[in-house]
Design a protein around this motif. Structure first.
Motif, PDB file in Angstrom:
ATOM      1  N   VAL A   1       0.866  -1.181   0.000  1.00 12.27           N
ATOM      2  CA  VAL A   1       0.000   0.000   0.000  1.00 12.27           C
ATOM      3  C   VAL A   1       0.902   1.230   0.000  1.00 12.27           C
ATOM      4  CG1 VAL A   1      -1.732   1.346   1.245  1.00 12.27           C
ATOM      5  CG2 VAL A   1      -1.829  -1.156   1.293  1.00 12.27           C
ATOM      6  N   PHE A   2       0.711   2.098  -0.998  1.00 12.85           N
ATOM      7  CA  PHE A   2       1.362   3.416  -0.998  1.00 12.85           C
ATOM      8  C   PHE A   2       0.349   4.418  -0.470  1.00 12.85           C
ATOM      9  CE2 PHE A   2       3.674   1.165  -4.398  1.00 12.85           C
ATOM     10  CZ  PHE A   2       4.989   1.395  -4.003  1.00 12.85           C
ATOM     11  N   ASP A   3       0.615   4.972   0.699  1.00 12.49           N
ATOM     12  CA  ASP A   3      -0.353   5.856   1.350  1.00 12.49           C
ATOM     13  C   ASP A   3       0.071   7.312   1.157  1.00 12.49           C
ATOM     14  OD1 ASP A   3      -2.031   7.260   3.017  1.00 12.49           O
ATOM     15  OD2 ASP A   3      -1.444   6.216   4.855  1.00 12.49           O
ATOM     16  N   PHE A   4      -0.650   8.009   0.281  1.00 15.92           N
ATOM     17  CA  PHE A   4      -0.313   9.405  -0.015  1.00 15.92           C
ATOM     18  C   PHE A   4      -1.088  10.380   0.864  1.00 15.92           C
ATOM     19  CE2 PHE A   4       1.015   7.074  -3.770  1.00 15.92           C
ATOM     20  CZ  PHE A   4       2.292   7.588  -3.945  1.00 15.92           C
ATOM     21  N   VAL A   5      -1.800   9.839   1.858  1.00 16.76           N
ATOM     22  CA  VAL A   5      -2.568  10.686   2.766  1.00 16.76           C
ATOM     23  C   VAL A   5      -1.865  10.722   4.131  1.00 16.76           C
ATOM     24  CG1 VAL A   5      -4.808  11.060   3.864  1.00 16.76           C
ATOM     25  CG2 VAL A   5      -4.688  10.178   1.493  1.00 16.76           C
ATOM     26  N   GLY A   6      -1.724   9.589   4.776  1.00 16.17           N
ATOM     27  CA  GLY A   6      -0.936   9.538   6.015  1.00 16.17           C
ATOM     28  C   GLY A   6      -1.618  10.129   7.230  1.00 16.17           C
ATOM     29  N   GLU A   7      -2.908  10.321   7.160  1.00 12.61           N
ATOM     30  CA  GLU A   7      -3.662  10.852   8.307  1.00 12.61           C
ATOM     31  C   GLU A   7      -5.138  10.521   8.112  1.00 12.61           C
ATOM     32  OE1 GLU A   7      -3.346  15.159   8.544  1.00 12.61           O
ATOM     33  OE2 GLU A   7      -3.276  15.357   6.361  1.00 12.61           O
ATOM     34  N   HIS A   8      -5.975  10.940   9.085  1.00  8.53           N
ATOM     35  CA  HIS A   8      -7.408  10.669   8.984  1.00  8.53           C
ATOM     36  C   HIS A   8      -7.696   9.171   8.831  1.00  8.53           C
ATOM     37  CE1 HIS A   8      -7.405  14.929   8.586  1.00  8.53           C
ATOM     38  NE2 HIS A   8      -7.028  14.950   7.326  1.00  8.53           N
ATOM     39  N   GLY A   9      -6.972   8.346   9.574  1.00 13.51           N
ATOM     40  CA  GLY A   9      -7.291   6.923   9.582  1.00 13.51           C
ATOM     41  C   GLY A   9      -6.657   6.097   8.489  1.00 13.51           C
ATOM     42  N   THR A  10      -5.947   6.725   7.545  1.00 14.96           N
ATOM     43  CA  THR A  10      -5.382   5.895   6.465  1.00 14.96           C
ATOM     44  C   THR A  10      -4.298   4.925   6.952  1.00 14.96           C
ATOM     45  OG1 THR A  10      -3.758   7.553   5.743  1.00 14.96           O
ATOM     46  CG2 THR A  10      -5.936   7.605   4.690  1.00 14.96           C
ATOM     47  N   PRO A  11      -3.505   5.254   7.995  1.00 17.33           N
ATOM     48  CA  PRO A  11      -2.539   4.231   8.441  1.00 17.33           C
ATOM     49  C   PRO A  11      -3.237   2.944   8.884  1.00 17.33           C
ATOM     50  CG  PRO A  11      -1.867   6.382   9.247  1.00 17.33           C
ATOM     51  CD  PRO A  11      -3.235   6.552   8.655  1.00 17.33           C
ATOM     52  N   ASP A  12      -4.298   3.050   9.658  1.00 16.33           N
ATOM     53  CA  ASP A  12      -5.008   1.837  10.092  1.00 16.33           C
ATOM     54  C   ASP A  12      -5.587   1.088   8.889  1.00 16.33           C
ATOM     55  OD1 ASP A  12      -4.427   2.382  12.696  1.00 16.33           O
ATOM     56  OD2 ASP A  12      -6.394   3.197  13.188  1.00 16.33           O
ATOM     57  N   ALA A  13      -6.213   1.813   7.987  1.00 20.54           N
ATOM     58  CA  ALA A  13      -6.797   1.154   6.817  1.00 20.54           C
ATOM     59  C   ALA A  13      -5.715   0.484   5.981  1.00 20.54           C
ATOM     60  CB  ALA A  13      -7.573   2.174   5.976  1.00 20.54           C
ATOM     61  N   SER A  14      -4.609   1.168   5.793  1.00 17.59           N
ATOM     62  CA  SER A  14      -3.527   0.619   4.974  1.00 17.59           C
ATOM     63  C   SER A  14      -3.023  -0.692   5.558  1.00 17.59           C
ATOM     64  CB  SER A  14      -2.351   1.605   4.908  1.00 17.59           C
ATOM     65  OG  SER A  14      -2.750   2.810   4.295  1.00 17.59           O
ATOM     66  N   LEU A  15      -2.769  -0.713   6.855  1.00 16.20           N
ATOM     67  CA  LEU A  15      -2.257  -1.925   7.494  1.00 16.20           C
ATOM     68  C   LEU A  15      -3.271  -3.051   7.385  1.00 16.20           C
ATOM     69  CD1 LEU A  15      -0.602  -0.105  10.499  1.00 16.20           C
ATOM     70  CD2 LEU A  15       0.601  -1.527   8.838  1.00 16.20           C
ATOM     71  N   ALA A  16      -4.562  -2.715   7.453  1.00 15.34           N
ATOM     72  CA  ALA A  16      -5.601  -3.747   7.361  1.00 15.34           C
ATOM     73  C   ALA A  16      -5.712  -4.330   5.955  1.00 15.34           C
ATOM     74  CB  ALA A  16      -6.940  -3.171   7.801  1.00 15.34           C
ATOM     75  N   MET A  17      -5.157  -3.633   4.968  1.00 14.48           N
ATOM     76  CA  MET A  17      -5.226  -4.123   3.578  1.00 14.48           C
ATOM     77  C   MET A  17      -4.104  -5.097   3.235  1.00 14.48           C
ATOM     78  SD  MET A  17      -5.951  -0.543   1.599  1.00 14.48           S
ATOM     79  CE  MET A  17      -7.428   0.441   1.917  1.00 14.48           C
ATOM     80  N   LEU A  18      -3.059  -5.161   4.065  1.00 16.06           N
ATOM     81  CA  LEU A  18      -1.837  -5.901   3.691  1.00 16.06           C
ATOM     82  C   LEU A  18      -1.986  -7.412   3.808  1.00 16.06           C
ATOM     83  CD1 LEU A  18       1.095  -3.913   5.352  1.00 16.06           C
ATOM     84  CD2 LEU A  18       0.351  -3.851   2.971  1.00 16.06           C
TER      85      LEU A  18
END
Lengths: 345, 345, 345, 345
Positions: free
Chosen positions: A244-261
């Motif tokens: 996951v390349f996270d270009f937001v890095g806030e507002h919950g995207t870290p949790d969502a990104s980790l859950a996608m892996l």
């Protein structure tokens, strides 16, 4: 000789466009660039918010911001022989020493004697002219119009750096999420297609951005919705995705990104502002990785300009006059910029 | 035919040593190993605490624990021709399929059809005999005494896997921290010296362990003290270190580890129990990485046994009778084990 | 039960299509494949010429050749549960043990206990049925017609292996030569475009093949002419190219390939029959590399089939009846096959 | 101001020690080094033989040879601030531009605007003073005596470069041959032990050199004898070895090296003078590789000096007065130098 420049005078207050002196050649390796365009970046908002202040040793105010610059050579120092007035160039954001192990080893973003115009108190490119170093200037093909290429200098290179670093992990059938189809994300989709055989899944909270992502190469689009897109991504990749390349890095995207892996997957952090929280057990049981990303290197920017020259990476940019810089920053903050805004003196 | 086996009957309650049936060959690839020694691992405590329950699909109780096993071949299935009764062997902890892409690609710890004796409800090695698969057995040099080699099968291989993965990042002058000089950490110091040119800094809260670390190859020792060793590490490496291998993973070590890193550094998580909390800005500004670690592969265990055979990695292990398994687990929980405890039937 | 099979009876004599016994399941891991198509490869000519004889321990004659096979599952051994009669499959050319370090480490082409049907005396696929192992069978998507996919099993996988190995050396602006746009070369052009950002230069002695190469993705075409294409390549890449993939390997192509390389470049040898002659000084002064290539791994063939499934790699294949095998070999020798010939029982 | 310098006046004739002008600072990045020691290298013999003439564009004669230099800073240009008179330094042999992609990407030996003092007509270090560039000077720890360190600057760095490049291929149990235990080879044995877990086999035609090799870390010694050591190496490694580092490169060593390789093995060429001849079939059937080696990078020399500083790599060097340069070259040609000869002004 005077010129206009957009400067920060106090944190949490709008910048103003002032009359300042035009920079002059002082050392043998100096280069003055006449600015064609200066990209407006979310980092500029973060600078004004004071987020970077401590990370760059509390620079004296005011100074000129703008770290995404392209234009034409105006003048050069005595040791510079391969550049001449009028040559179109794009400017790598960092001024580096060329002598430290990092500069010699292809990791110039770790230069131990560097300056970052527009970020660390060194004057940047929201201006008519910018002073930088011969080591930071990338010549463009003769006749190239540099004005709208400015966003490659930071948004583009940062996306390129993050992707190039993980490209060796990709393979046919590999699935990769691009989270956030804004200024950096729309570079990322195209760069992934040019460098890797991965299947690209775009995730965004705005549905029209998903359609845009597919038009520039993503294979799937997932609306972020209430769960940040996790369920939608798992519908496509039941075991999870490789990267996951996270270009937001806030507002919950870290949790969502980790859950996608998937097991062994990598979460690449490019956007910032939020926090990553993970039990150490997850690193052991899932063998996941989290990968940080500074700006890319000079050579990476040169490679990206080659992709642009070949027509494989193009961007959407809107022009605004330099005088409107304060208003454009407010528009960016309000989500009203499509693609990337570029200030033109 | 009956044997003794140390089994979990209920979470949060001590295991008991029971009389159970001796396992038998059923399929063509089965192998029965007569246990010489079974290592006692912190993960065994975590199993009893119920921490692993959800991660391994709530196995039916009771079952025999013990995932760190070595001994001698007792009997083999019809398809096994290269092993015979009495051969000394060490047992890779995972039973793998040999057909999935992971098994074929040198990532057998991601096998999509695997069993983990002693962890996932499959009976493990706190017993007189263990049933495993031909794919999990590593022959030792003829005449080798396998009894005290058991800890290589999990403690050793896990340290080896974590280090081998990051070894390409090391170079002469590179500084690496080993945090926690216990069962895994004392493998790590020796493996780092065998595989890399790195300068090794041992960090531990017990001063006598630092002296031990230096006796087996670390170049520096830093007492963890009040700040987890951060100031002591910075005294040796003012810009921070390239890699921290954290064999604790709780009680504040994630924060201390991250605080020890240089720009671009990597935090490798092997111990677990705690939590990692990092602002996304740190990943961007410092370009740090966090690297997870599952158990190592079969080939990695074979390579580690080669290092043992060459005399480059040796361990300290204490023998206890299998009947004392419940007491030994309590001792481990109480910090009373030096090196690694091994149960001998 | 009898079937037809194309067999070598004596070196330097045409093969004949004979009546032989249909192979039967003997071991638990055996798989019988009903052949849909068997590719005709230049190696089949070399086998008949006796070139491989010594390299594969002088197999007893006669035996059935054909190492590029696809079809449907006919029957399976007792240990095989995930395949059933009628499933479309492609067959990896090597039968491997699954236990040696190479098989476990993603290098199954180095298996220390392998068989190579159609090459080492084990019966191959110029036949109605082929016996292989469960480890060698790659299931295709349900409903796939395997007949014309056979060439992926050797021509495709070999090109894929050679390219995947060097793909990490490529970058935007990198130039790569594909020398020889025949069966393997036309895979190579497409695979390079799918896996890398390289600029592809096709070189061939037949001008219509250059047009064909451009239609499937090459950026430039250079006619081999009198100098093997060296001057034409230098006109495009004055400093030389980063990589040459030589699918010919004889008739002067080694010399031409080496003459095309830039400093630090790599010459990848896939075709064979000729000789490489280089002064050691060139390795020192130019730091060139020469890279050998065996057939690819099971996982590589699976990845290539994914590219085919995605529509990114397609091939040109001509069907011939199995009975015509001797004639088709003669046509191949005479340069009369376009793309790849496939024998259909 | 005059000094003595050893210069080539004509190919195939002995050099002479002449009175010449002391070099002076001209550009802002110039550095003058007072020579402490200049290593005498087999390449100096090859220069006099005219072998390099064409490869370096036929330099005008006479010029001063000597490309392996260490000493103290004498004076610096206006842009140099971190070096001062008397600082001990070792000199990287290449003068590089710092601006080209190679210089930026950790491949400075491919600099597109470089000079090679002592080799390409630029005056070298068989002299009292040497002019080089700020980019080529590596500061040594304060108080270091640079005189006998000169051989690190070429012999050492070349061995280090060759080994570092292939170090990722090594693993515990891996066998590596060092062919030729002369000036470069005795570096190689120690560097292999410092960087890798490989088992090292030294091969040489002189038996006392094998004993010497074992005293500095090789695990086995094989006398080259009549077959170049092939049978002796196979007695230790029946399947062949993973890597051969050939520091001779002539008199049959290429054939012997290739005959020592296991499947998938790599032949690394460092010595030169002879020729490599291999059928293309061997590259296909054995998947062997041949790897060329230029001199190493600045960062590699810095890493090697770190190993020397740590005491892990030391050398045997004999001092001779600069005036004896012609005689020392003759001794080297006659095989009368033990370790490396160093000229001291």
């Amino acid at each position: 000789m005077m010129m206009r420049a957009g400067r920060v005078h106090a944190y949490h207050e709008p910048i103003t466009v002032d009359e300042v002196n035009i920079p002059e050649i002082e050392g043998p390796n100096d280069v003055i660039v006449k600015i064609g365009g200066a990209g407006v970046c979310r980092t500029d908002l973060h600078i004004v918010e004071g987020i970077w202040k401590d990370a760059v040793s509390n620079p004296a105010l005011p100074y000129t911001i703008g770290h995404e610059n392209a234009g034409w050579i105006e003048s050069v120092g005595s040791a510079v022989s391969h550049l001449k007035r009028g040559d179109p160039v794009i400017v790598h954001p960092l001024m580096t020493c060329g002598l430290c192990p990092a500069c010699r080893g292809g990791r110039d973003m770790y230069c131990t004697d560097s300056h970052f115009p527009g970020l660390d108190g060194t004057d940047g490119g929201y201006a008519e002219y910018l002073k930088t170093s011969v080591r930071s200037v990338i010549p463009l093909a003769p006749g190239t119009d540099p004005v709208l290429l400015a966003p490659y200098a930071d948004a583009g290179i940062t996306a390129y750096h993050a992707i190039k670093k993980l490209a060796p992990l990709t393979y046919p059938g590999c699935r990769v999420v691009v989270l956030g189809i804004g200024g950096l994300g729309h570079f990322a989709v195209q760069i992934l297609r040019a460098l890797t055989p991965a299947t690209v899944i775009a995730v965004d909270a705005q549905k029209q951005r998903l359609a845009f992502a597919e038009s520039i190469g993503s294979h799937h689009g997932v609306w972020a919705g209430n769960d940040g897109g996790v369920a939608g991504v798992h519908a496509i990749a039941p075991e999870g995705v490789d990267i996951v390349f996270d270009f937001v890095g806030e507002h919950g995207t870290p949790d969502a990104s980790l859950a996608m892996l998937a097991k062994g997957g990598s979460y690449s952090v490019i956007g910032y502002g939020g926090q990553v929280k993970v039990p150490t057990l997850d690193f052991v049981n899932q063998e996941i990785n989290i990968v940080g990303n500074l700006v890319g290197t000079y050579n990476e920017l040169a490679e990206l300009m080659e992709l642009n020259h070949q027509g494989r990476v193009t961007i959407t940019a809107q022009q605004f006059p330099l005088a409107d810089a304060p208003k454009v920053l407010a528009m960016l903050d309000g989500g009203q910029i499509i693609g990337r805004a570029v200030l033109v003196p």
